[in-house]
Write a protein that holds these residues in place. Sequence first.
Motif, PDB file in Angstrom:
ATOM      1  N   LYS A 143       0.812  -1.206   0.000  1.00  0.00           N
ATOM      2  CA  LYS A 143       0.000   0.000   0.000  1.00  0.00           C
ATOM      3  C   LYS A 143       0.853   1.265   0.000  1.00  0.00           C
ATOM      4  N   GLN A 291      -7.017   0.615  -6.826  1.00  0.00           N
ATOM      5  CA  GLN A 291      -6.687   0.107  -5.494  1.00  0.00           C
ATOM      6  C   GLN A 291      -7.913   0.032  -4.590  1.00  0.00           C
ATOM      7  N   ASP A 295      -7.774  -5.653  -4.044  1.00  0.00           N
ATOM      8  CA  ASP A 295      -6.819  -5.713  -2.944  1.00  0.00           C
ATOM      9  C   ASP A 295      -5.415  -5.915  -3.516  1.00  0.00           C
ATOM     10  N   ASN A 297      -2.634  -6.004  -2.227  1.00  0.00           N
ATOM     11  CA  ASN A 297      -1.690  -6.789  -1.429  1.00  0.00           C
ATOM     12  C   ASN A 297      -1.759  -8.275  -1.756  1.00  0.00           C
ATOM     13  N   GLN A 298      -2.800  -8.694  -2.477  1.00  0.00           N
ATOM     14  CA  GLN A 298      -2.982 -10.110  -2.791  1.00  0.00           C
ATOM     15  C   GLN A 298      -2.093 -10.525  -3.978  1.00  0.00           C
TER      16      GLN A 298
END
Length: 415
Positions: A143, A291, A295, A297-298
């Motif tokens: 992020k 974003q 997600d 971060n996946q």
Amino acid sequence: MDKLETKHVYYTMHFIISLASSIMFTTYAIYYIEELGLNPLQLILIGTAIELTIIIFESVTGVIADTYSRRLSIIIATFILGAAFLFEGSIPYFSHSSLAVGVLSTFALLLIAEFIRGIGETFLSGADQAWLTDEVGEEAVAKIFVRTNQLRLVASLIGIIISVALASIALNLPYLAGGALYILLGIFLCIYMKEKSFEKVEAAYEKPWKAMSSTLLSGVTFIKNKPLLVMLLVVTVFIGATSEGFDRLWEAHLLEAFTFPSIGSLDVVVWFGVIQFVGTLISIGAMEWYQRRFDVNQPKVIRYSLFYFTIGQVFFLIIFAVTPSFYLAIGCFWVLGIIGSITAPMYQAWLNQQLENKSRATVLSIMGQGNAVGQGLGGPFVGVIATRYYIRTALVLSAILLLPAVVLYGKVMKS
């Protein structure tokens, strides 16, 4: 320094870097072509010079960052880059003096400036990401990378306006301003940048060569033992080959292939500023939407995004190269900007999540070398095509060079 403060230092650092880069590079092609008189091949060779410098020095500086200090490496980089850009902006003053003889022609002076810049880039490459990841942890970087890219785009908007204003006075002024910003950034980092989580390699000062060679060996071994990293290294080579052709030739393509529409008293400098300003604004909105929608971060989201966006990059780059429509070409350029703004931080996050702390900067530097190899090998070839035939042909070739990356991303996505 706590995590929030670390994050803010990173944001500030990249905001200033992007501001300086936008000020310099919005109008750099016009500076190179109209002020310094470079042809398409020379434009590519300038890029090749910096990439060869990166190939030679990247691993060395990455090892220094992992052995001694990421903070020190970053600060050294800012001062070297500041000096290089100030020198590059001063070339018109040198070229009108007695220095512009023999090997010290305008082109030779530019090559020297880019060589110095290349050294600075190697001290920065990998060290900034490694410093941040160590200080805040791997789980938080995705992020932060995405938010940093958004801030960089905002800085680019401001830089575009400043660049056009300065270039309207003198084409070399953006480089002088950008170089000064890098020097100020170096001073800021000396004061505010801290490094708490880094563990210096034992015997870093007593046996420096042994310590650095051990760090380098650790990084190389780590890559060899992870097939995913080997694949990403190959991908960066092809990405580098494509980006060198596009980044160096897109302005020249627009200047050669189209007559810019007459809108009021807008000259070419202002046109390029408007094109990049609007494109950056669109990219900021696209990144924010993406974003929020996914997600980031996946790992699965990252893999699928890289695969499908890289396909889109090939498609829109070809359309950009061959279309006879000025406005369609600009639209494709904006779409390519959106793709780059979304995929770049995802790639950074994905890569950093695969690495170990002790050799992080070294591995990132080796990845940077892969990109530089692609640019160094692909760039001159594309430049020759652009000079002997058409810039359109060279841009299509750049798109084709990206196809192996699509294939490799596809294999990763399926597995």
